[in-house]
Motif scaffolding. Structure first.
Motif, mmCIF file in Angstrom:
data_model
loop_
_atom_site.group_PDB
_atom_site.id
_atom_site.type_symbol
_atom_site.label_atom_id
_atom_site.label_comp_id
_atom_site.label_asym_id
_atom_site.label_seq_id
_atom_site.Cartn_x
_atom_site.Cartn_y
_atom_site.Cartn_z
ATOM 1 N N UNK A 125 0.836 -1.195 0.000
ATOM 2 C CA UNK A 125 0.000 0.000 0.000
ATOM 3 C C UNK A 125 0.874 1.250 0.000
ATOM 4 N N UNK A 126 0.558 2.199 -0.895
ATOM 5 C CA UNK A 126 1.316 3.455 -0.866
ATOM 6 C C UNK A 126 0.834 4.322 0.299
ATOM 7 N N UNK A 127 1.729 5.168 0.803
ATOM 8 C CA UNK A 127 1.365 6.036 1.916
ATOM 9 C C UNK A 127 0.552 7.214 1.387
ATOM 10 N N UNK A 128 -0.404 7.658 2.215
ATOM 11 C CA UNK A 128 -1.251 8.777 1.816
ATOM 12 C C UNK A 128 -0.469 10.081 1.930
ATOM 13 N N UNK A 129 -0.718 10.958 0.962
ATOM 14 C CA UNK A 129 -0.062 12.253 0.971
ATOM 15 C C UNK A 129 -0.749 13.156 1.989
ATOM 16 N N UNK A 130 -0.053 14.148 2.464
ATOM 17 C CA UNK A 130 -0.626 15.082 3.421
ATOM 18 C C UNK A 130 -1.724 15.885 2.736
ATOM 19 N N UNK A 131 -2.772 16.202 3.479
ATOM 20 C CA UNK A 131 -3.895 16.921 2.921
ATOM 21 C C UNK A 131 -3.505 18.373 2.637
ATOM 22 N N UNK A 132 -3.834 18.822 1.411
ATOM 23 C CA UNK A 132 -3.520 20.190 1.044
ATOM 24 C C UNK A 132 -4.648 21.106 1.494
ATOM 25 N N UNK A 133 -4.281 22.319 1.831
ATOM 26 C CA UNK A 133 -5.278 23.323 2.189
ATOM 27 C C UNK A 133 -5.818 23.907 0.893
ATOM 28 N N UNK A 134 -7.141 23.907 0.768
ATOM 29 C CA UNK A 134 -7.773 24.386 -0.453
ATOM 30 C C UNK A 134 -7.705 25.914 -0.530
ATOM 31 N N UNK A 135 -7.471 26.401 -1.729
ATOM 32 C CA UNK A 135 -7.450 27.847 -1.931
ATOM 33 C C UNK A 135 -8.865 28.411 -1.939
ATOM 34 N N UNK A 136 -9.859 27.553 -2.104
ATOM 35 C CA UNK A 136 -11.249 27.989 -2.164
ATOM 36 C C UNK A 136 -11.932 27.984 -0.800
ATOM 37 N N UNK A 137 -11.230 27.560 0.230
ATOM 38 C CA UNK A 137 -11.832 27.418 1.549
ATOM 39 C C UNK A 137 -12.425 28.738 2.051
ATOM 40 N N UNK A 138 -11.733 29.834 1.857
ATOM 41 C CA UNK A 138 -12.205 31.120 2.346
ATOM 42 C C UNK A 138 -13.178 31.801 1.393
ATOM 43 N N UNK A 139 -13.362 31.261 0.184
ATOM 44 C CA UNK A 139 -14.266 31.897 -0.777
ATOM 45 C C UNK A 139 -15.684 31.344 -0.692
ATOM 46 N N UNK A 140 -15.880 30.214 -0.051
ATOM 47 C CA UNK A 140 -17.213 29.641 0.097
ATOM 48 C C UNK A 140 -17.921 30.358 1.236
ATOM 49 N N UNK A 141 -19.057 30.949 0.918
ATOM 50 C CA UNK A 141 -19.800 31.699 1.926
ATOM 51 C C UNK A 141 -20.935 30.812 2.423
ATOM 52 N N UNK A 142 -20.795 30.331 3.633
ATOM 53 C CA UNK A 142 -21.809 29.488 4.234
ATOM 54 C C UNK A 142 -22.750 30.334 5.074
ATOM 55 N N UNK A 143 -24.025 29.947 5.163
ATOM 56 C CA UNK A 143 -24.965 30.743 5.960
ATOM 57 C C UNK A 143 -24.616 30.691 7.440
ATOM 58 N N UNK A 144 -24.804 31.801 8.109
ATOM 59 C CA UNK A 144 -24.580 31.883 9.546
ATOM 60 C C UNK A 144 -25.943 31.865 10.230
ATOM 61 N N UNK A 145 -26.219 30.825 10.989
ATOM 62 C CA UNK A 145 -27.515 30.702 11.672
ATOM 63 C C UNK A 145 -27.285 30.500 13.153
ATOM 64 N N UNK A 146 -28.351 30.694 13.917
ATOM 65 C CA UNK A 146 -28.252 30.423 15.353
ATOM 66 C C UNK A 146 -28.682 29.003 15.682
ATOM 67 N N UNK A 147 -28.955 28.199 14.658
ATOM 68 C CA UNK A 147 -29.285 26.796 14.886
ATOM 69 C C UNK A 147 -28.021 26.023 15.224
ATOM 70 N N UNK A 148 -28.180 25.049 16.095
ATOM 71 C CA UNK A 148 -27.042 24.181 16.403
ATOM 72 C C UNK A 148 -26.721 23.318 15.195
ATOM 73 N N UNK A 149 -25.468 22.962 15.077
ATOM 74 C CA UNK A 149 -25.063 22.093 13.982
ATOM 75 C C UNK A 149 -25.523 20.653 14.206
#
Length: 182
Positions: A43-67
């Motif tokens: 089995x090959x070893x898994x590569x380290x997870x890269x940080x996505x450049x799009x992470x900060x561009x996705x605008x998720x709704x902000x609600x007072x509901x619990x996750x």
């Protein structure tokens, strides 16, 4: 014992040849157990997870509901709310004043094994009841379970040869169905 080790090495070599593209996938002709052995040995070893450049561009709704639903805490609160507000009882308070809709349901699955059609049947009946309730009618759902032994008789008949079925009387069929049910 050596032949087992040699086989494992050979399988690992073949597996890596497939992975690297030296052999086409259509050439794979060894048994499933050997494939599993080959896939676990190299089995090959898994590569380290890269940080996505799009992470900060996705605008998720902000609600007072619990996750999370937090059902262990919230369910008793919801049931108490339904009890104090008499929500379920209010649906049936004016039964005498409103039109009544009654749906008589048959058995859940009388013939054969359970399949997706049975689920569709129940879902559609639920839609019908909810629709009529929203129209202000008093809805009564009457489930039916009595099929007079027909599913058992059907299974008995399916397990018999056609020559045996021809000579059978209804009394003999009922006796065989009773024995099958026990």
């Amino acid at each position: 014992m050596r032949s087992g080790c040699a086989l494992a090495v050979a399988m690992a070599t073949v597996a890596s040849a497939f992975r690297t593209g030296l052999l086409p996938r259509s050439a794979r002709r060894f048994p499933r157990g050997a494939r599993l052995l080959a896939s676990t040995t190299d089995k090959p070893k898994k590569a380290a997870k890269e940080v996505s450049v799009y992470k900060d561009t996705v605008i998720l709704p902000q609600t007072k509901f619990d996750q999370r639903a937090n059902a262990i805490k919230r369910e008793p609160e919801l049931q108490e709310f339904w009890r104090t507000e008499r929500i379920y009882q209010s649906l049936y308070e004016d039964e005498e004043k409103t039109e009544t809709f009654t749906l008589h349901d048959g058995p859940p699955y009388a013939n054969g094994d359970l399949h997706i059609g049975h689920a569709l049947n129940k879902i559609l009946k639920d839609f019908i009841n909810r629709y009529n309730m929203q129209q202000g009618k008093s809805v009564k759902f009457v489930p039916g379970w009595d099929t007079h032994g027909l599913p058992i008789e059907l299974k008995v008949l399916q397990s018999m040869k056609s020559s045996e079925r021809k000579d059978m009387t209804p009394i003999q069929l009922r006796k065989k169905a009773a024995a099958f049910a026990k």
